[in-house]
Design a protein around this motif. Structure first.
Motif, PDB file in Angstrom:
ATOM      1  N   CYS A   1      43.159  50.234  55.391  1.00 44.33           N
ATOM      2  CA  CYS A   1      42.496  51.342  54.697  1.00 44.33           C
ATOM      3  C   CYS A   1      43.465  52.075  53.786  1.00 44.33           C
ATOM      4  N   MET A   2      44.656  52.381  54.300  1.00 45.71           N
ATOM      5  CA  MET A   2      45.645  53.092  53.496  1.00 45.71           C
ATOM      6  C   MET A   2      46.083  52.250  52.300  1.00 45.71           C
ATOM      7  N   ALA A   3      46.286  50.951  52.518  1.00 49.73           N
ATOM      8  CA  ALA A   3      46.676  50.069  51.417  1.00 49.73           C
ATOM      9  C   ALA A   3      45.577  49.998  50.366  1.00 49.73           C
ATOM     10  N   ALA A   4      44.309  49.953  50.798  1.00 50.01           N
ATOM     11  CA  ALA A   4      43.188  49.898  49.855  1.00 50.01           C
ATOM     12  C   ALA A   4      43.131  51.162  49.013  1.00 50.01           C
ATOM     13  N   TRP A   5      43.253  52.321  49.649  1.00 49.41           N
ATOM     14  CA  TRP A   5      43.204  53.579  48.900  1.00 49.41           C
ATOM     15  C   TRP A   5      44.376  53.699  47.928  1.00 49.41           C
ATOM     16  N   CYS A   6      45.567  53.356  48.372  1.00 43.05           N
ATOM     17  CA  CYS A   6      46.745  53.457  47.494  1.00 43.05           C
ATOM     18  C   CYS A   6      46.652  52.481  46.326  1.00 43.05           C
ATOM     19  N   PHE A   7      46.207  51.258  46.601  1.00 40.24           N
ATOM     20  CA  PHE A   7      46.085  50.267  45.533  1.00 40.24           C
ATOM     21  C   PHE A   7      45.066  50.708  44.494  1.00 40.24           C
ATOM     22  N   CYS A   8      43.904  51.163  44.937  1.00 38.96           N
ATOM     23  CA  CYS A   8      42.862  51.592  43.997  1.00 38.96           C
ATOM     24  C   CYS A   8      43.304  52.821  43.207  1.00 38.96           C
ATOM     25  N   PHE A   9      44.004  53.750  43.863  1.00 41.42           N
ATOM     26  CA  PHE A   9      44.485  54.936  43.160  1.00 41.42           C
ATOM     27  C   PHE A   9      45.497  54.546  42.083  1.00 41.42           C
ATOM     28  N   THR A  10      46.437  53.677  42.429  1.00 37.00           N
ATOM     29  CA  THR A  10      47.437  53.229  41.456  1.00 37.00           C
ATOM     30  C   THR A  10      46.775  52.500  40.298  1.00 37.00           C
ATOM     31  N   MET A  11      45.831  51.639  40.599  1.00 29.71           N
ATOM     32  CA  MET A  11      45.127  50.898  39.557  1.00 29.71           C
ATOM     33  C   MET A  11      44.377  51.844  38.618  1.00 29.71           C
ATOM     34  N   THR A  12      43.733  52.865  39.178  1.00 29.70           N
ATOM     35  CA  THR A  12      42.995  53.819  38.354  1.00 29.70           C
ATOM     36  C   THR A  12      43.931  54.638  37.477  1.00 29.70           C
ATOM     37  N   VAL A  13      45.076  55.017  38.004  1.00 27.52           N
ATOM     38  CA  VAL A  13      46.065  55.749  37.202  1.00 27.52           C
ATOM     39  C   VAL A  13      46.492  54.924  35.994  1.00 27.52           C
ATOM     40  N   VAL A  14      46.782  53.645  36.221  1.00 28.18           N
ATOM     41  CA  VAL A  14      47.216  52.770  35.126  1.00 28.18           C
ATOM     42  C   VAL A  14      46.102  52.608  34.095  1.00 28.18           C
ATOM     43  N   VAL A  15      44.885  52.357  34.551  1.00 27.25           N
ATOM     44  CA  VAL A  15      43.755  52.172  33.630  1.00 27.25           C
ATOM     45  C   VAL A  15      43.507  53.451  32.833  1.00 27.25           C
ATOM     46  N   PHE A  16      43.503  54.593  33.505  1.00 19.89           N
ATOM     47  CA  PHE A  16      43.249  55.857  32.825  1.00 19.89           C
ATOM     48  C   PHE A  16      44.346  56.159  31.802  1.00 19.89           C
ATOM     49  N   PHE A  17      45.597  55.912  32.166  1.00 25.49           N
ATOM     50  CA  PHE A  17      46.715  56.192  31.249  1.00 25.49           C
ATOM     51  C   PHE A  17      46.633  55.292  30.012  1.00 25.49           C
ATOM     52  N   LEU A  18      46.408  54.010  30.221  1.00 24.12           N
ATOM     53  CA  LEU A  18      46.338  53.083  29.092  1.00 24.12           C
ATOM     54  C   LEU A  18      45.147  53.393  28.192  1.00 24.12           C
ATOM     55  N   ASP A  19      44.041  53.838  28.786  1.00 18.92           N
ATOM     56  CA  ASP A  19      42.864  54.167  27.990  1.00 18.92           C
ATOM     57  C   ASP A  19      43.077  55.463  27.217  1.00 18.92           C
ATOM     58  N   ALA A  20      43.649  56.471  27.865  1.00 13.99           N
ATOM     59  CA  ALA A  20      43.843  57.764  27.208  1.00 13.99           C
ATOM     60  C   ALA A  20      44.856  57.680  26.073  1.00 13.99           C
ATOM     61  N   THR A  21      45.870  56.857  26.223  1.00  9.86           N
ATOM     62  CA  THR A  21      46.912  56.724  25.197  1.00  9.86           C
ATOM     63  C   THR A  21      46.649  55.599  24.208  1.00  9.86           C
ATOM     64  N   ARG A  22      45.564  54.847  24.393  1.00  9.20           N
ATOM     65  CA  ARG A  22      45.197  53.701  23.556  1.00  9.20           C
ATOM     66  C   ARG A  22      46.242  52.577  23.611  1.00  9.20           C
ATOM     67  N   LEU A  23      47.111  52.599  24.615  1.00  8.72           N
ATOM     68  CA  LEU A  23      48.145  51.563  24.702  1.00  8.72           C
ATOM     69  C   LEU A  23      47.579  50.214  25.130  1.00  8.72           C
ATOM     70  N   HIS A  24      46.337  50.187  25.603  1.00  9.47           N
ATOM     71  CA  HIS A  24      45.755  48.909  25.986  1.00  9.47           C
ATOM     72  C   HIS A  24      45.599  47.969  24.798  1.00  9.47           C
ATOM     73  N   SER A  25      45.629  48.543  23.567  1.00 13.58           N
ATOM     74  CA  SER A  25      45.533  47.687  22.380  1.00 13.58           C
ATOM     75  C   SER A  25      46.778  46.826  22.193  1.00 13.58           C
ATOM     76  N   CYS A  26      47.864  47.173  22.889  1.00  9.31           N
ATOM     77  CA  CYS A  26      49.086  46.363  22.814  1.00  9.31           C
ATOM     78  C   CYS A  26      49.001  45.129  23.714  1.00  9.31           C
ATOM     79  N   LEU A  27      48.058  45.110  24.641  1.00 12.05           N
ATOM     80  CA  LEU A  27      47.972  44.037  25.615  1.00 12.05           C
ATOM     81  C   LEU A  27      47.057  42.937  25.106  1.00 12.05           C
TER      82      LEU A  27
END
Length: 310
Positions: A50-76
């Motif tokens: 459970c703890m691993a699932a919550w931490c993994f999903c939180f980290t994944m959401t942080v990365v997705v939100f950051f890349l979307d907000a900064t438009r850096l996903h266009s580099c990928l």
């Protein structure tokens, strides 16, 4: 990078229903992790999951939100829309599982010896986890392709979302197989394990090709036809495994149709065999539904999409 003029930050990453859903995901994920580490606590393999699932999903959401907000996903060199909906669907399944497992093993009606604070924190963790599940589910619903729309992102279709569920169910099967299922006793059960592994690999390849925006890499046929061919093969293989596995596990000639009374709780091979049987039929149904839906899917492929939904 985006060479056109305009703000560097994507305001729609915040001021949109999709942005609101991701902010809710971050808030619920942060609350869950904070309460678990502060007082609710966790232990054993169930708590670690459970703890691993919550931490993994939180980290994944942080990365997705950051890349979307900064438009850096266009580099990928990836299909951003396909990646985000895949992550949201996977996180939804992870949160659903954690929201069931955590209260089942850690929440009790009576107060423990340490007082009611621990119980109350665990109830709060469960509530926040359920709210996080709804937030991830809302993102999937917002990104899902609607009937009548031209399908550009395969993973936003019902067929694409089913691929994520199929892979998740396969992981449950692998976990049960690894938990003393005694699958290596007969050649027939080894065949079933090979079927599960092969179908999981094919599903993973389809998802990988889609997320990487390389649907045109399949040169021998259109991508939607390639998906149908793979799905038909997986349906036939899962049908055979769904028949063979219970016969060689529960028939009196090879095993026992009833749970042995001397079998220890949590370490019983019979329990693992039941889990594999049930989820084999579940995945067979998912692959069959995928095959039926794929017949109606018309997919507009592109190497790397230039636009994002948000």
């Amino acid at each position: 990078m985006d060479t056109q003029g305009g703000p560097y930050l994507n305001k729609r990453a915040l001021c949109s229903p999709l942005g609101a859903a991701r902010l809710c995901q971050l808030a619920m994920g942060c609350a869950v992790i904070a309460m678990v580490t502060h007082s609710a606590g966790y232990s054993g393999s169930q708590g670690v999951f459970c703890m691993a699932a919550w931490c993994f999903c939180f980290t994944m959401t942080v990365v997705v939100f950051f890349l979307d907000a900064t438009r850096l996903h266009s580099c990928l060199r990836i299909s951003w829309d396909n990646l985000t909906v895949t992550c949201a669907a996977f996180a939804t399944l992870m949160y659903v599982t954690a929201s069931v497992v955590y209260p089942l093993f850690f929440v009790r009606s009576e107060c423990p010896y340490a007082g009611c604070d621990v119980r109350n924190f665990r109830i709060a963790v469960t509530v926040c986890s359920i709210l996080g599940t709804l937030a991830y589910g809302a993102e999937v619903a917002l990104c899902r392709a609607r009937p009548g729309q031209v399908v550009v992102g395969y993973m936003s279709t019902v067929s694409g979302l089913l691929k994520v569920v199929q892979g998740f169910v396969a992981c449950i099967i692998f976990g049960a197989l690894a938990n003393g299922s005694e699958y290596n006793r007969y050649a027939a059960t080894i065949f079933c394990v090979a079927v599960y592994a092969f179908c999981f690999a094919v599903t993973a390849v389809v998802v990988f090709i889609t997320v990487c925006g390389r649907t045109k890499a399949v040169r021998c046929m259109p991508f939607d036809r390639f998906v149908v061919v793979c799905t038909l093969l997986e349906v036939l293989l899962y049908l055979s495994a769904s028949v063979v596995w219970p016969v060689f596990c529960f028939d009196t000639k090879y095993g026992s149709p009833w749970r042995p009374s001397s079998c220890p709780q949590g370490k019983c091979p019979w329990d693992s065999k039941v889990v594999v049987t049930v989820f084999s039929f579940v995945n067979f149904g998912l692959y069959l539904a995928d095959l039926i839906y794929s017949q109606r899917l018309q997919f507009v492929s592109s190497r790397v999409p230039t636009n994002s939904r948000v």
